[in-house]
Design a protein around this motif. Structure first.
Motif, mmCIF file in Angstrom:
data_model
loop_
_atom_site.group_PDB
_atom_site.id
_atom_site.type_symbol
_atom_site.label_atom_id
_atom_site.label_comp_id
_atom_site.label_asym_id
_atom_site.label_seq_id
_atom_site.Cartn_x
_atom_site.Cartn_y
_atom_site.Cartn_z
ATOM 1 N N UNK A 1 -11.684 -4.509 -10.825
ATOM 2 C CA UNK A 1 -11.634 -5.625 -11.777
ATOM 3 C C UNK A 1 -10.708 -5.296 -12.948
ATOM 4 N N UNK A 2 -10.756 -4.061 -13.419
ATOM 5 C CA UNK A 2 -9.890 -3.651 -14.531
ATOM 6 C C UNK A 2 -8.416 -3.725 -14.129
ATOM 7 N N UNK A 3 -8.095 -3.294 -12.913
ATOM 8 C CA UNK A 3 -6.710 -3.380 -12.443
ATOM 9 C C UNK A 3 -6.267 -4.838 -12.327
ATOM 10 N N UNK A 4 -7.165 -5.687 -11.851
ATOM 11 C CA UNK A 4 -6.829 -7.101 -11.679
ATOM 12 C C UNK A 4 -6.519 -7.777 -13.013
ATOM 13 N N UNK B 1 0.906 -6.079 -12.148
ATOM 14 C CA UNK B 1 0.635 -7.311 -11.401
ATOM 15 C C UNK B 1 0.033 -7.079 -10.003
ATOM 16 N N UNK B 2 0.383 -5.993 -9.338
ATOM 17 C CA UNK B 2 -0.172 -5.717 -8.006
ATOM 18 C C UNK B 2 -1.662 -5.393 -8.078
ATOM 19 N N UNK B 3 -2.174 -5.140 -9.286
ATOM 20 C CA UNK B 3 -3.593 -4.848 -9.443
ATOM 21 C C UNK B 3 -4.486 -6.001 -9.037
ATOM 22 N N UNK C 1 6.599 -0.367 -5.731
ATOM 23 C CA UNK C 1 5.235 -0.481 -5.221
ATOM 24 C C UNK C 1 4.784 -1.936 -5.250
ATOM 25 N N UNK C 2 4.212 -2.364 -4.133
ATOM 26 C CA UNK C 2 3.720 -3.734 -3.994
ATOM 27 C C UNK C 2 2.209 -3.790 -3.784
#
Length: 166
Positions: free
Chosen positions: A135-138, A144-146, A83-84
Motif C-alpha cells: 500500500x505504501x508503494x502504491x 509510479x510502478x508501485x 524498471x517497469x
C-alpha cells in the motif's frame, strides 16, 4: 539437518578470482523488474525466479522492508534504469517476524553506550506487514510502478510462493 556455515572470506576471494578468470559481462543494459527481498541467505532469488545475472535489480535488507533507502533505489531504478515492475518477497521463518525493536535497541545501547538512530523494523504479522508495504508503494508518487507492485511470501519448507494482496 546440519548445514555448513558457508565459506570463509579467503575462500570467497579465491572463488572470486576463479570467477574473474571466466567472466562474461551481462548482456542486457537494463532490467524490467526490481525485486525487494529479505537478506536471508536461504532465499535464493536467482534460482527462485529463474534469473541470470543482469536480468533484475535485486534490493535486499533485513525483512525485505520498504525503507527510505529502498524507495530511493526503486525511484532511481524506475526513472533511470527502465524498471517497469516491482516484486516484494518475504519468507516464512523470518527473524524480523516477532522482533521487538526496543529490545534490540536497548541491548545495543547497553553494549555500546549509544542508541542507534535507525529502527530495526520488526513486525508481528508477515502478511499484514507485506500488505502495508504494498500500500505504501502504491501511494508513493516517486515510484509510479508501485501501484502495480506484487508481494509474495516464500515458504522455506516447501519452496512455494504465496501471493499477498494489498
Amino acid at each position: 539437518m546440519h548445514t555448513s556455515p558457508g565459506p570463509s572470506l579467503p575462500e570467497m576471494l579465491t572463488a572470486a578470482g576463479r570467477h574473474a578468470a571466466s567472466f562474461t559481462p551481462a548482456t542486457c543494459d537494463h532490467a524490467r523488474v526490481a525485486v525487494v527481498a529479505c537478506m536471508d541467505r536461504r532465499l535464493d532469488l536467482m534460482s527462485l525466479f529463474g534469473l541470470e545475472a543482469g536480468q533484475a535489480y535485486i534490493i535486499r535488507n533485513a525483512g525485505g522492508l520498504v525503507t527510505d533507502d529502498v524507495r530511493r533505489s526503486l525511484a532511481i531504478a524506475q526513472r533511470l534504469l527502465g524498471v517497469e515492475e516491482i516484486v516484494l518477497v518475504r519468507h516464512t521463518g523470518c527473524g524480523m517476524l516477532g522482533l521487538a525493536d526496543d529490545v534490540l535497541l536497548d541491548g545495543l545501547e547497553q553494549e555500546t553506550g549509544a542508541r542507534p538512530t535507525w529502527r530495526p523494523g520488526g513486525f508481528p504479522d508477515l502478511e499484514a506487514q507485506l500488505g502495508r508495504c504494498l500500500r505504501a508503494l502504491a501511494q508513493d508518487p516517486h515510484i509510479p510502478a508501485g501501484v502495480a507492485a506484487r508481494g509474495f511470501v516464500y515458504d522455506l519448507a516447501t519452496g512455494q510462493l504465496h501471493e499477498v494482496h494489498r
